[in-house]
Scaffold this motif. Structure first.
Motif, PDB file in Angstrom:
ATOM      1  N   UNK A 145      54.368  58.235  24.607  1.00 47.92           N
ATOM      2  CA  UNK A 145      53.989  57.364  25.724  1.00 47.92           C
ATOM      3  C   UNK A 145      54.882  57.711  26.897  1.00 47.92           C
ATOM      4  N   UNK A 146      54.417  57.351  28.111  1.00 46.64           N
ATOM      5  CA  UNK A 146      55.271  57.550  29.264  1.00 46.64           C
ATOM      6  C   UNK A 146      55.537  56.191  29.921  1.00 46.64           C
ATOM      7  N   UNK A 147      56.606  55.510  29.467  1.00 45.48           N
ATOM      8  CA  UNK A 147      56.899  54.182  30.004  1.00 45.48           C
ATOM      9  C   UNK A 147      57.683  54.262  31.307  1.00 45.48           C
ATOM     10  N   UNK A 148      57.390  53.354  32.229  1.00 47.47           N
ATOM     11  CA  UNK A 148      58.254  53.170  33.397  1.00 47.47           C
ATOM     12  C   UNK A 148      58.592  51.690  33.522  1.00 47.47           C
ATOM     13  N   UNK A 149      59.803  51.432  34.029  1.00 46.73           N
ATOM     14  CA  UNK A 149      60.242  50.068  34.299  1.00 46.73           C
ATOM     15  C   UNK A 149      60.185  49.856  35.805  1.00 46.73           C
ATOM     16  N   UNK A 150      59.546  48.783  36.198  1.00 41.84           N
ATOM     17  CA  UNK A 150      59.432  48.478  37.620  1.00 41.84           C
ATOM     18  C   UNK A 150      60.380  47.330  37.946  1.00 41.84           C
ATOM     19  N   UNK A 151      61.345  47.598  38.812  1.00 42.29           N
ATOM     20  CA  UNK A 151      62.248  46.555  39.276  1.00 42.29           C
ATOM     21  C   UNK A 151      61.708  46.015  40.602  1.00 42.29           C
ATOM     22  N   UNK A 152      61.085  44.825  40.586  1.00 39.11           N
ATOM     23  CA  UNK A 152      60.379  44.348  41.781  1.00 39.11           C
ATOM     24  C   UNK A 152      61.287  44.165  42.989  1.00 39.11           C
TER      25      UNK A 152
ATOM     26  N   UNK B 145      42.414  52.508  41.793  1.00 38.22           N
ATOM     27  CA  UNK B 145      42.173  53.946  41.919  1.00 38.22           C
ATOM     28  C   UNK B 145      41.654  54.557  40.611  1.00 38.22           C
ATOM     29  N   UNK B 146      41.147  53.707  39.722  1.00 35.53           N
ATOM     30  CA  UNK B 146      40.601  54.152  38.425  1.00 35.53           C
ATOM     31  C   UNK B 146      41.650  54.805  37.529  1.00 35.53           C
ATOM     32  N   UNK B 147      42.895  54.370  37.699  1.00 42.12           N
ATOM     33  CA  UNK B 147      43.973  54.844  36.819  1.00 42.12           C
ATOM     34  C   UNK B 147      44.266  53.709  35.842  1.00 42.12           C
ATOM     35  N   UNK B 148      44.086  53.996  34.565  1.00 32.31           N
ATOM     36  CA  UNK B 148      44.242  52.954  33.540  1.00 32.31           C
ATOM     37  C   UNK B 148      45.609  53.060  32.886  1.00 32.31           C
ATOM     38  N   UNK B 149      46.412  52.040  33.085  1.00 31.65           N
ATOM     39  CA  UNK B 149      47.737  52.014  32.470  1.00 31.65           C
ATOM     40  C   UNK B 149      47.741  50.880  31.457  1.00 31.65           C
ATOM     41  N   UNK B 150      48.872  50.667  30.808  1.00 28.16           N
ATOM     42  CA  UNK B 150      48.900  49.636  29.787  1.00 28.16           C
ATOM     43  C   UNK B 150      50.200  48.850  29.885  1.00 28.16           C
ATOM     44  N   UNK B 151      50.103  47.522  29.816  1.00 31.31           N
ATOM     45  CA  UNK B 151      51.308  46.690  29.751  1.00 31.31           C
ATOM     46  C   UNK B 151      51.705  46.671  28.275  1.00 31.31           C
ATOM     47  N   UNK B 152      52.589  47.567  27.945  1.00 37.51           N
ATOM     48  CA  UNK B 152      52.819  47.864  26.529  1.00 37.51           C
ATOM     49  C   UNK B 152      54.314  48.010  26.306  1.00 37.51           C
ATOM     50  N   UNK B 153      55.010  47.134  25.608  1.00 42.74           N
ATOM     51  CA  UNK B 153      54.460  46.003  24.890  1.00 42.74           C
ATOM     52  C   UNK B 153      54.601  44.723  25.694  1.00 42.74           C
ATOM     53  N   UNK B 154      53.541  44.067  25.931  1.00 38.08           N
ATOM     54  CA  UNK B 154      53.539  42.794  26.618  1.00 38.08           C
ATOM     55  C   UNK B 154      52.395  41.966  26.086  1.00 38.08           C
ATOM     56  N   UNK B 155      52.565  40.699  25.769  1.00 37.50           N
ATOM     57  CA  UNK B 155      53.873  40.031  25.711  1.00 37.50           C
ATOM     58  C   UNK B 155      54.627  40.419  24.439  1.00 37.50           C
ATOM     59  N   UNK B 156      55.881  39.979  24.330  1.00 35.45           N
ATOM     60  CA  UNK B 156      56.577  40.194  23.054  1.00 35.45           C
ATOM     61  C   UNK B 156      55.906  39.315  21.994  1.00 35.45           C
ATOM     62  N   UNK B 157      56.077  39.721  20.737  1.00 42.32           N
ATOM     63  CA  UNK B 157      55.377  39.059  19.623  1.00 42.32           C
ATOM     64  C   UNK B 157      55.543  37.542  19.662  1.00 42.32           C
ATOM     65  N   UNK B 158      56.780  37.085  19.902  1.00 44.37           N
ATOM     66  CA  UNK B 158      57.057  35.651  19.788  1.00 44.37           C
ATOM     67  C   UNK B 158      56.476  34.840  20.943  1.00 44.37           C
ATOM     68  N   UNK B 159      55.877  35.526  21.920  1.00 42.69           N
ATOM     69  CA  UNK B 159      55.181  34.813  23.005  1.00 42.69           C
ATOM     70  C   UNK B 159      53.674  34.781  22.762  1.00 42.69           C
TER      71      UNK B 159
ATOM     72  N   UNK C  82      55.472  49.317  31.960  1.00 46.08           N
ATOM     73  CA  UNK C  82      54.086  49.738  31.777  1.00 46.08           C
ATOM     74  C   UNK C  82      54.094  51.189  31.298  1.00 46.08           C
ATOM     75  N   UNK C  83      53.042  51.569  30.583  1.00 45.37           N
ATOM     76  CA  UNK C  83      52.955  52.975  30.191  1.00 45.37           C
ATOM     77  C   UNK C  83      51.867  53.639  31.030  1.00 45.37           C
ATOM     78  N   UNK C  84      52.211  54.798  31.558  1.00 44.71           N
ATOM     79  CA  UNK C  84      51.279  55.566  32.394  1.00 44.71           C
ATOM     80  C   UNK C  84      50.447  56.494  31.505  1.00 44.71           C
ATOM     81  N   UNK C  85      49.326  56.986  32.018  1.00 45.54           N
ATOM     82  CA  UNK C  85      48.500  57.889  31.211  1.00 45.54           C
ATOM     83  C   UNK C  85      49.311  59.050  30.624  1.00 45.54           C
ATOM     84  N   UNK C  86      49.127  59.318  29.361  1.00 44.30           N
ATOM     85  CA  UNK C  86      49.836  60.411  28.681  1.00 44.30           C
ATOM     86  C   UNK C  86      48.990  60.882  27.507  1.00 44.30           C
TER      87      UNK C  86
END
Ligand SMILES: *Cc1c(COP(=O)(O)O)cnc(C)c1O
Length: 368
Positions: free
Chosen positions: A281-288, A305-319, A342-346
Motif C-alpha cells: 500500500x502507499x499510505x500518506x498522513x495528512x497534517x491539516x 478527479x476520478x482518483x480512488x483512494x482509501x481511508x485505510x484503516x479508518x475507523x479503528x476497530x474499537x470505533x 489515506x492510501x493512494x492507488x498502488x
C-alpha cells in the motif's frame, strides 16, 4: 482520462492461466486438496521460507484456524489499527481481543505498551504487519518468551516482505496470509497459515476440512475452508510474476516519494531498516494544520478527479458499531493516525503518468 483505482489485482496473461487449468478437465478434480493445491503449497513453502504452508479459502479463515490450532481461548493482545477481520477472528473463535496502541512511525503494535496489558489470562499476541512495514518482531519475541505467549502474525499485508534477508514469515509461531484479489499476491480468494510447527500444520489441514483427518475420522469441530483448484492455479501463475510486480510497485512508490516529499503537511512512509518491503500500500498522513486541508477533504478532491483512494484503516476497530463500548481501549495514536491517513492507488497497472497526475492534484490542493 479514466478512473484510477486504489487497487487492481495481479493477473497472469490469460493464455498462461488457460494452460494451467487445462489438466483440471482431465482429472476432474476441482477441490479437496488436489494437484494444483499441493503444487502451490510446495511453491509457497519455498517462497515464504516456512517449513509448512497450509492453504485455506481466505485470509480470515487463516486467522481463525491458526488461533484454533493453538487451542487459544482467553486474551489475545492485538491492535485496533487493522482490517476488521483480525479482531473478528479472535472474537469468533471465543477468545477476547485486548487492544494495544501502535507506533506513530510505522503503524504496527507498540512493543513498549504490550507488557502492561499482559494478565494471567493472556495467551497470545497477534500483531499485524501493516502496508508492507513489519512489526518490532525481535521485541515481540522477547516479550512472548518472557510470558510464555504464542505469537501469531497477521501477515495479510506482508507477502514477499523480507527482514534481514529472510522472508518475514520466519518470525513468530505462525503467520497468516491473505491472497484476496486486492492483495499483492492473489489466488482470487485465498489465504494460508505459514508455520515451522508440523503439529500446527496438521491441525490446520484437519480444521479446514470439517475436522476430518487423513483416516476419515472427525477429530475436531472444523468448518470448511479448503482452497479450490482454480484458485490454486491462479496462485501458481501469479507466483511466476510476483517478483516483477513487487519491483514495479517499488518503482511507483519511489516516484510518489520524490513527487510528494516537499509538499508541507504530507508525510510519506519510510521503508524500515533491514526490511525489503512489498509496497503493498502507499499510505500518506495528512497534517491539516500544515497542508491546509483534512484527509477527508483531500479524499473528496481526488475523487472529483476520478482518483480512488482509501481511508485505510479508518475507523479503528474499537470505533466500529460492532465493537464500540465493548472493549477497553486506550489507543490514542491509533485513533489519531486513522483520522489522518489515506492510501493512494498502488498496483501493477498504475502508470507513471497516473502517479504524476495524482501528485500534481495533491500539490495544487495545498492551501497556503
Ligand atoms: C485482507 C486482510 C485480512 C483478511 O483476508 P481475506 O483474505 O480478505 O479474508 C485480514 N487482515 C488484514 C490485515 C487484511 O488486510
Amino acid at each position: 482520462m479514466g478512473d484510477v483505482f486504489v487497487a487492481r489485482p495481479l493477473m497472469p496473461p490469460i493464455d498462461e492461466y488457460f494452460e494451467e487449468v487445462k489438466s483440471i478437465w482431465e482429472t476432474k478434480w476441482l477441490t479437496n486438496v488436489g494437484h494444483k493445491h499441493n503444487e502451490l503449497e510446495k511453491k509457497l513453502c519455498d517462497f515464504l521460507g516456512g517449513a509448512y504452508v497450509g492453504l485455506v479459502v481466505n485470509g480470515h479463515a487463516a486467522l481463525e484456524l491458526a488461533i484454533q490450532a493453538y487451542g487459544i481461548e482467553g486474551e489475545i493482545i492485538t491492535t485496533p489499527f487493522t482490517f476488521v477481520s483480525t479482531a473478528n477472528a479472535i472474537c469468533r473463535v471465543g477468545a477476547k481481543p485486548v487492544f494495544c496502541d501502535i507506533c506513530e512511525n510505522n503503524y504496527t503494535i507498540d512493543p513498549d505498551k504490550i507488557e502492561k496489558l499482559v494478565t494471567t489470562k493472556t495467551k497470545a499476541i497477534l500483531p499485524v504487519h501493516v502496508y508492507g512495514n513489519i512489526c518490532y518482531v525481535d521485541e515481540i519475541k522477547r516479550i512472548a518468551d518472557k510470558y510464555g505467549l504464542k505469537v501469531i502474525y497477521d501477515a495479510a499485508h506482508a507477502f514477499g516482505v523480507r527482514y534481514r534477508g529472510k522472508p518475514v514469515s520466519c518470525v513468530g509461531d505462525s503467520s497468516c496470509y491473505s491472497f484476496h484479489a486486492t492483495k499483492v499476491f492473489n489466488t482470487i480468494e485465498g489465504g494460508a497459515v505459514c508455520t515451522n510447527n508440523y503439529e500446527i500444520y496438521k491441525k490446520i489441514c484437519v480444521l479446514r476440512d470439517f475436522g476430518i483427518n487423513g483416516e476419515g475420522d472427525t477429530i475436531a469441530i472444523g468448518g470448511n475452508a479448503k482452497m479450490n483448484e482454480f484458485s490454486a492455479a491462479m496462485g501458481i501463475c501469479n507466483l511466476r510474476h510476483i517478483s516483477d510486480a513487487i519491483l514495479y510497485r517499488k518503482a511507483m512508490a519511489e516516484l510518489y516519494d520524490s513527487l510528494l516529499e516537499d509538499i508541507p503537511g504530507i508525510r510519506t512512509n519510510t521503508v524500515q531498516e533491514n526490511v525489503e518491503s512489498n509496497y503493498s500500500y502507499y499510505p500518506i498522513i495528512i497534517n491539516p494544520n500544515e497542508y491546509g486541508h483534512s484527509r477527508d477533504d483531500l479524499f473528496i478532491e481526488l475523487q472529483k478527479h476520478d482518483i480512488w483512494t482509501r481511508k485505510y484503516f479508518y475507523p479503528i476497530i474499537t470505533e466500529m458499531p460492532a465493537y464500540k463500548g465493548k472493549y477497553e481501549c486506550d489507543t490514542p495514536i491509533a485513533k489519531s493516525i486513522s483520522e489522518k491517513i489515506m492510501t493512494l492507488p498502488m498496483h501493477d497497472s498504475l502508470s507513471k503518468e497516473d502517479v504524476g497526475r495524482i501528485c500534481e492534484i495533491i500539490r495544487s490542493y495545498y492551501r497556503y
